[in-house]
Every structure is written in C-alpha cells, then in structure tokens.
Scaffold this motif. Structure first.
Motif, PDB file in Angstrom:
ATOM      1  N   VAL A   1     -24.824 -17.437   1.260  1.00 35.91           N
ATOM      2  CA  VAL A   1     -26.284 -17.326   1.358  1.00 35.91           C
ATOM      3  C   VAL A   1     -26.846 -16.452   0.238  1.00 35.91           C
ATOM      4  O   VAL A   1     -27.836 -16.814  -0.413  1.00 35.91           O
ATOM      5  CB  VAL A   1     -26.689 -16.770   2.740  1.00 35.91           C
ATOM      6  CG1 VAL A   1     -28.165 -16.427   2.789  1.00 35.91           C
ATOM      7  CG2 VAL A   1     -26.341 -17.771   3.830  1.00 35.91           C
TER       8      VAL A   1
ATOM      9  N   THR B   1     -32.099 -23.484   5.509  1.00 36.44           N
ATOM     10  CA  THR B   1     -30.854 -24.151   5.894  1.00 36.44           C
ATOM     11  C   THR B   1     -30.945 -24.618   7.334  1.00 36.44           C
ATOM     12  O   THR B   1     -30.587 -25.749   7.662  1.00 36.44           O
ATOM     13  CB  THR B   1     -29.643 -23.218   5.710  1.00 36.44           C
ATOM     14  OG1 THR B   1     -29.558 -22.824   4.343  1.00 36.44           O
ATOM     15  CG2 THR B   1     -28.343 -23.892   6.133  1.00 36.44           C
TER      16      THR B   1
ATOM     17  N   VAL C   1     -26.887 -18.290  -3.123  1.00 33.36           N
ATOM     18  CA  VAL C   1     -27.925 -19.327  -3.148  1.00 33.36           C
ATOM     19  C   VAL C   1     -29.288 -18.664  -3.353  1.00 33.36           C
ATOM     20  O   VAL C   1     -30.111 -19.152  -4.128  1.00 33.36           O
ATOM     21  CB  VAL C   1     -27.906 -20.175  -1.857  1.00 33.36           C
ATOM     22  CG1 VAL C   1     -29.088 -21.131  -1.812  1.00 33.36           C
ATOM     23  CG2 VAL C   1     -26.595 -20.936  -1.743  1.00 33.36           C
TER      24      VAL C   1
ATOM     25  N   ASP D   1     -20.513 -24.836  -1.880  1.00 34.07           N
ATOM     26  CA  ASP D   1     -19.886 -23.858  -0.986  1.00 34.07           C
ATOM     27  C   ASP D   1     -20.221 -22.418  -1.378  1.00 34.07           C
ATOM     28  O   ASP D   1     -19.352 -21.554  -1.387  1.00 34.07           O
ATOM     29  CB  ASP D   1     -18.372 -24.076  -0.937  1.00 34.07           C
ATOM     30  CG  ASP D   1     -17.741 -23.438   0.289  1.00 34.07           C
ATOM     31  OD1 ASP D   1     -18.436 -23.312   1.315  1.00 34.07           O
ATOM     32  OD2 ASP D   1     -16.556 -23.052   0.221  1.00 34.07           O
TER      33      ASP D   1
ATOM     34  N   VAL E   1     -33.325 -18.582   2.542  1.00 35.90           N
ATOM     35  CA  VAL E   1     -32.197 -19.524   2.486  1.00 35.90           C
ATOM     36  C   VAL E   1     -31.723 -19.839   3.901  1.00 35.90           C
ATOM     37  O   VAL E   1     -31.503 -21.004   4.250  1.00 35.90           O
ATOM     38  CB  VAL E   1     -31.040 -18.966   1.633  1.00 35.90           C
ATOM     39  CG1 VAL E   1     -29.809 -19.846   1.737  1.00 35.90           C
ATOM     40  CG2 VAL E   1     -31.480 -18.821   0.191  1.00 35.90           C
ATOM     41  N   LYS E   2     -31.605 -18.818   4.742  1.00 33.26           N
ATOM     42  CA  LYS E   2     -31.140 -19.033   6.118  1.00 33.26           C
ATOM     43  C   LYS E   2     -32.108 -19.910   6.904  1.00 33.26           C
ATOM     44  O   LYS E   2     -31.697 -20.850   7.589  1.00 33.26           O
ATOM     45  CB  LYS E   2     -30.959 -17.691   6.826  1.00 33.26           C
ATOM     46  CG  LYS E   2     -29.817 -16.868   6.290  1.00 33.26           C
ATOM     47  CD  LYS E   2     -29.775 -15.524   6.972  1.00 33.26           C
ATOM     48  CE  LYS E   2     -28.758 -14.599   6.351  1.00 33.26           C
ATOM     49  NZ  LYS E   2     -28.790 -13.264   6.965  1.00 33.26           N
TER      50      LYS E   2
ATOM     51  N   ARG F   1     -25.324 -24.730  -0.683  1.00 32.80           N
ATOM     52  CA  ARG F   1     -24.563 -24.144   0.427  1.00 32.80           C
ATOM     53  C   ARG F   1     -23.337 -24.977   0.791  1.00 32.80           C
ATOM     54  O   ARG F   1     -22.271 -24.432   1.024  1.00 32.80           O
ATOM     55  CB  ARG F   1     -25.462 -24.015   1.667  1.00 32.80           C
ATOM     56  CG  ARG F   1     -26.494 -22.931   1.598  1.00 32.80           C
ATOM     57  CD  ARG F   1     -25.971 -21.548   1.927  1.00 32.80           C
ATOM     58  NE  ARG F   1     -25.633 -21.443   3.329  1.00 32.80           N
ATOM     59  CZ  ARG F   1     -24.450 -21.024   3.767  1.00 32.80           C
ATOM     60  NH1 ARG F   1     -23.507 -20.675   2.939  1.00 32.80           N
ATOM     61  NH2 ARG F   1     -24.205 -20.953   5.048  1.00 32.80           N
TER      62      ARG F   1
END
Length: 164
Positions: free
Chosen positions: A127, A145, A130, A124, A141-142, A120
């Motif tokens: 979402v 993170t 990834v 860069d 992923v969220k 991430r």
C-alpha cells in the motif's frame, strides 16, 4: 567513459528488464494494448531524459509513476464519447462465452482504481509503495482498493470467494 556513454547501456538494460511489466500495468489502466505501448514509450522517453537525476534504487518506482501518470493524463484528455439516439444491440453470448470476464469488469472501474488494482495485485506492491507511485495518501489507496474490489465482487460473483 562519459556520463552519456554510461547512460545508454544502463537504460537499455533497464528497458529490457522492465518494459513488459510497465506495459502490462499501462494496459490495465487504459485497456488498449496499442495505447499502452505508446504511453509506455512516452514514459520511457521521459525517464531517459531524467536518467542522470534518478537513483538506481528508485528508478523502477519512478518509471511506474511516470507510466501511471501518462495513462491517467491520457484518459483525462480523451475526447468524450459520442452519444447515439439508439443503443446498438449487443451480441448474445454463445455457449463458449464465460460469465467470468475480468476485462469487462475492470472497464467498470475508474482509471485511478484500475491503476491501484494493477499496482497492488499485478505488480504486488504494498500500500505505501502504491501511495508513493500515485502521489496519494495510504488511506486513499486502501479505500480505493476496497471500492474496486467491491465493484469486482458485484460483477464477478464467481470470484467473490477468492477475493475475500
């Protein structure tokens, strides 16, 4: 020109352009430059074997996925740490040591969270990308993170304002 003759220069060009970035990502996951180099090489060997089955537009994403999978697989297979009866004394910080140690804070994260942070914020990637690289849902992923950033904020209070 045969397919093999085309594969060699294409792969060499790809490797030259992307190996350093893939190695950085591997390092953030495994936290060892030599191991990151080895795992990146293993991943590149797998990519080379599959080169003819990949599309040019998706090769970098495929390479990232192989590298991250190699790193996570290695960490799962790694021998457990040896327990000691007493914990050795830690060196006292010197005047030149910075309380801001991102490397040590990243070591507090589980391997998958380190991989997500690397993809991430270092690569860069959005979402959804990834999620595709790791083969998980975007929500995973969220949430991972968020948990990783919470951990980093707790251990790096000087960065708390910058990460918000």
């Amino acid at each position: 020109m045969t397919r093999r003759d085309r594969r060699e220069p294409e792969f060499t060009e790809f490797f030259g352009a992307h190996a350093a970035g893939l190695r950085r990502t591997a390092y953030l996951v495994v936290r060892d430059w030599h191991l990151a180099e080895d795992l990146t090489q293993q991943a590149m060997a797998k990519l080379y074997a599959a080169w003819g089955r990949t599309r040019p537009a998706t090769r970098l994403a495929y390479a990232r996925r192989i590298v991250v999978n190699e790193c996570l697989s290695h960490l799962r297979r790694r021998r457990p740490e040896t327990a000691f009866e007493t914990v050795p004394d830690l060196a006292a910080p010197t005047a030149g040591d910075s309380p801001l140690d991102l490397g040590r804070a990243l070591e507090l994260l589980p391997p998958r969270q380190r991989a997500i942070v690397a993809l991430r914020f270092l690569e860069d990637l959005p979402v959804d990308e990834v999620a595709r690289v790791l083969g998980v849902a975007s929500g995973t992923v969220k949430s991972q993170t968020s948990r990783a950033l919470d951990t980093l904020r707790r251990h790096l209070p000087d960065l708390a304002e910058e990460l918000s």
